[in-house]
Design an enzyme around this catalytic site. Structure first.
Site, PDB file in Angstrom:
ATOM      1  N   GLU A  39      -1.240  -1.442  -4.861  1.00 23.03           N
ATOM      2  CA  GLU A  39      -2.473  -0.701  -5.120  1.00 23.03           C
ATOM      3  C   GLU A  39      -2.225   0.342  -6.205  1.00 23.03           C
ATOM      4  O   GLU A  39      -1.188   1.000  -6.219  1.00 23.03           O
ATOM      5  CB  GLU A  39      -2.962  -0.021  -3.837  1.00 23.03           C
ATOM      6  CG  GLU A  39      -4.309   0.644  -4.008  1.00 23.03           C
ATOM      7  CD  GLU A  39      -4.870   1.189  -2.705  1.00 23.03           C
ATOM      8  OE1 GLU A  39      -5.720   2.084  -2.784  1.00 23.03           O
ATOM      9  OE2 GLU A  39      -4.468   0.724  -1.627  1.00 23.03           O
ATOM     10  N   ASP A  77       0.885  -1.165   0.000  1.00 23.31           N
ATOM     11  CA  ASP A  77       0.000   0.000   0.000  1.00 23.31           C
ATOM     12  C   ASP A  77       0.923   1.215   0.000  1.00 23.31           C
ATOM     13  O   ASP A  77       1.456   1.594   1.043  1.00 23.31           O
ATOM     14  CB  ASP A  77      -0.897  -0.009   1.240  1.00 23.31           C
ATOM     15  CG  ASP A  77      -1.772   1.221   1.323  1.00 23.31           C
ATOM     16  OD1 ASP A  77      -2.273   1.675   0.274  1.00 23.31           O
ATOM     17  OD2 ASP A  77      -1.949   1.747   2.441  1.00 23.31           O
ATOM     18  N   ASP A  87      -2.289   0.849   7.457  1.00 24.35           N
ATOM     19  CA  ASP A  87      -1.510   0.735   6.219  1.00 24.35           C
ATOM     20  C   ASP A  87      -1.028  -0.697   5.990  1.00 24.35           C
ATOM     21  O   ASP A  87      -1.003  -1.175   4.857  1.00 24.35           O
ATOM     22  CB  ASP A  87      -0.326   1.710   6.239  1.00 24.35           C
ATOM     23  CG  ASP A  87      -0.790   3.160   6.234  1.00 24.35           C
ATOM     24  OD1 ASP A  87      -1.411   3.576   5.237  1.00 24.35           O
ATOM     25  OD2 ASP A  87      -0.556   3.867   7.236  1.00 24.35           O
TER      26      ASP A  87
END
Length: 173
Positions: free
Chosen positions: A67, A8, A139
């Site tokens: 992502e 991420d 996260d």
């Protein structure tokens, strides 16, 4: 058996999550955050690259998933996020890892069942799916969600006789 590193990305905090996929089981291996300390963007990007390079050396993943960039209201934030993603992707490709990208909606759908899930819902489901004693930091949970999404995408495609490819799922070669 495949070890998947999910990321991420962020210019200040980059989450990472590692799962080991054995058959239809996903086993938690590790997760955490790379917190950059410098105010200068080039140095933060180097910290992201170096941090992920070390994580790749430590966990020896077979696959890397990240992502995708989302549209942000602040163009400067979107550019910095894109650069952080670039540093992460270069760390993966330098280690000869295949890279797959997934949108936030795809990740949330794979983990929670809806693309509009809240961060707390993702954290809770990651805790349940990976049988963790407590919910991971946001996260890190998002990064584990990226890895879980990649696993489920490949499982679905394998059932249909294929795997994620560069055109459909944003892999880099």
């Amino acid at each position: 058996m495949a070890i998947i590193l999910g990321v991420d990305p962020g210019s200040r905090i980059t989450g990472y999550g590692v799962i080991n996929c054995v058959g239809r089981q996903q086993v938690y291996v590790g997760s955490g955050c790379i917190r950059t300390s410098s105010d200068e963007l080039p140095l933060r990007l180097k910290q992201i690259f170096d941090g992920l390079s070390e994580i790749i050396r430590q966990y020896q993943p077979d696959e890397f998933a990240i992502e995708r960039v989302f549209m942000a209201k602040n163009a400067d934030s979107a550019l910095k996020l894109g650069q952080a993603r670039g540093a992460a992707i270069v760390a993966a490709t330098a280690a000869n890892l295949p890279v797959a990208e997934y949108s936030a909606t795809q990740i949330k759908s794979a983990v929670v069942g809806t693309g509009r899930a809240q961060k707390s819902q993702v954290q809770h489901m990651i805790q349940q799916l990976l049988k963790l004693p407590s919910a991971p930091q946001a996260d890190a949970a998002d990064a584990l969600g990226v890895a879980v999404c990649h696993y489920h995408t490949n499982q679905s495609l394998a059932a249909m006789g294929g795997r994620a490819n560069s055109r459909t799922y944003g892999r880099y070669k």
